[in-house]
Design a protein around this motif. Sequence first.
Motif, PDB file in Angstrom:
ATOM      1  N   ILE A   1       4.698   9.125 -10.309  1.00 62.99           N
ATOM      2  CA  ILE A   1       4.168   9.456 -11.575  1.00 62.99           C
ATOM      3  C   ILE A   1       3.353  10.720 -11.748  1.00 62.99           C
ATOM      4  CG2 ILE A   1       2.413   8.625 -13.303  1.00 62.99           C
ATOM      5  CD1 ILE A   1       5.152   7.088 -13.106  1.00 62.99           C
ATOM      6  N   PHE A   2       2.612  11.289 -10.647  1.00 62.21           N
ATOM      7  CA  PHE A   2       1.947  12.588 -10.530  1.00 62.21           C
ATOM      8  C   PHE A   2       2.950  13.576 -10.834  1.00 62.21           C
ATOM      9  CE2 PHE A   2       0.276  16.190  -8.235  1.00 62.21           C
ATOM     10  CZ  PHE A   2      -0.757  16.460  -8.948  1.00 62.21           C
ATOM     11  N   ASN A   3       4.037  13.611  -9.989  1.00 68.40           N
ATOM     12  CA  ASN A   3       5.051  14.564 -10.129  1.00 68.40           C
ATOM     13  C   ASN A   3       5.641  14.653 -11.438  1.00 68.40           C
ATOM     14  OD1 ASN A   3       8.247  15.453  -9.773  1.00 68.40           O
ATOM     15  ND2 ASN A   3       6.928  16.740  -8.477  1.00 68.40           N
TER      16      ASN A   3
ATOM     17  N   VAL B   1       4.628   5.268  -5.741  1.00 67.22           N
ATOM     18  CA  VAL B   1       4.836   5.219  -7.305  1.00 67.22           C
ATOM     19  C   VAL B   1       3.749   6.061  -7.736  1.00 67.22           C
ATOM     20  CG1 VAL B   1       4.320   3.787  -9.152  1.00 67.22           C
ATOM     21  CG2 VAL B   1       5.449   2.768  -7.177  1.00 67.22           C
ATOM     22  N   LEU B   2       2.800   6.395  -7.226  1.00 72.36           N
ATOM     23  CA  LEU B   2       1.660   7.247  -8.046  1.00 72.36           C
ATOM     24  C   LEU B   2       2.000   8.771  -7.694  1.00 72.36           C
ATOM     25  CD1 LEU B   2      -1.846   5.499  -7.156  1.00 72.36           C
ATOM     26  CD2 LEU B   2      -0.517   5.544  -9.342  1.00 72.36           C
TER      27      LEU B   2
ATOM     28  N   HIS C   1       0.985  -1.203   0.099  1.00 75.70           N
ATOM     29  CA  HIS C   1       0.146   0.073   0.054  1.00 75.70           C
ATOM     30  C   HIS C   1       0.720   1.123  -0.037  1.00 75.70           C
ATOM     31  CE1 HIS C   1      -2.436   3.224   1.897  1.00 75.70           C
ATOM     32  NE2 HIS C   1      -3.442   2.624   1.039  1.00 75.70           N
ATOM     33  N   ALA C   2       2.010   1.323   0.932  1.00 69.20           N
ATOM     34  CA  ALA C   2       2.783   2.494   0.934  1.00 69.20           C
ATOM     35  C   ALA C   2       3.673   2.727  -0.386  1.00 69.20           C
ATOM     36  CB  ALA C   2       3.781   2.308   2.070  1.00 69.20           C
TER      37      ALA C   2
ATOM     38  N   GLY D   1       7.875   7.257 -17.067  1.00 72.72           N
ATOM     39  CA  GLY D   1       8.130   7.650 -15.673  1.00 72.72           C
ATOM     40  C   GLY D   1       8.213   6.278 -14.815  1.00 72.72           C
ATOM     41  N   LEU D   2       7.638   5.345 -15.138  1.00 67.41           N
ATOM     42  CA  LEU D   2       7.721   4.172 -14.143  1.00 67.41           C
ATOM     43  C   LEU D   2       8.993   3.681 -14.366  1.00 67.41           C
ATOM     44  CD1 LEU D   2       4.081   2.615 -14.841  1.00 67.41           C
ATOM     45  CD2 LEU D   2       5.115   3.750 -12.692  1.00 67.41           C
TER      46      LEU D   2
END
Length: 341
Positions: free
Chosen positions: A36-38, A32-33, A26-27, A302-303
């Motif tokens: 990717i948002f940044n 990761v998200l 979960h963390a 990005g990933l």
Amino acid sequence: MLVLTIFFLWDIYYESIYNSGIGSAHARTGDVLAFIFNWANTFILQPSSVAILCLTFSTYFLSEVMDSTTNNPLSVALAFYSGLWAYSGWSSLNTVVEELKNPKRNLWLAIVVGLSSVIILYLLTNISYFTVMNKAALLSSDAVAVTWGEEVLGVVAHALPILISLSALGSANGLTFTSARYCMVGARYGYLPEVFSCIQKQRLTPLPGIMLQTILAIAYCIPSDIDNLINFFSFVSWVFYGLTFVATICCRFTKPNGYRVFKVPMPLIIFIILISIYLIIAPVISDPNIGFLIATLILLAGLIFYYLFVFRQMQPKLMKQINMFLLEFLDLTKAAVNIEA
């Protein structure tokens, strides 16, 4: 690239769960998200926003929003892209919260007052258009505001393109102010090179972030295709709007007792998620183009960068040398975090 991305994600989660247990997944997902948002904000959303406004400024462009109307629900999503773009400034102020005085009060007040004012002004403007011009005039006009001005203002209408360009320039200036903050905050978390977390000593501005955003915005201006650029921006932004509300639902269950300044009703959350899904999928089906593919590839890239430079913490010597050079050349220093309650 897709296969490589899937492999990297599998390796990230396998190692996280193996070392820290299932709870770490979960963390890790949040991290990761967040990256990717940044990443998307740095390389897509912010520079493309500035590019759209710069193209508007340079060409005195007014889109033909009434042309080629349709009842096709898939095609309507593209119209929403252009319409929602006009209101997208509501999210810009969030990026400079730490520089606001009394942000708990002023952020909410600025968004509510600003967005309400814009909605009222836009509605009154469109009412004025329909009052002065009939349907045929609206559909035949290449620039509705200019046509309206010629009917109502006479010779003063010649000033409208200049006023429109100045408005676009002002918006671009505001976006440049906020976009560099995404780079600075991302660098603090290790998502971008360290130099982007620094500010210029004399001017106290995130100069590296501003330079990066300026270069990317210029690159996005080169094709000079404002419609596809808006679609490019909107596609990525609604991906993250949807993910934000999905995360809100997750937090309701994983952190039920967490402190919340305000609580968004669950029906509204579900509604926004459904709208996001529609605005992501429908345009791709109705008008597939290379812009959507490029946006997807940038997100996948990005990933890959996350896996190499954040998860595996690879630090190329060249990057360290570039950081040191820019710190000296631009006279930079680490920015202090200052958030006023």
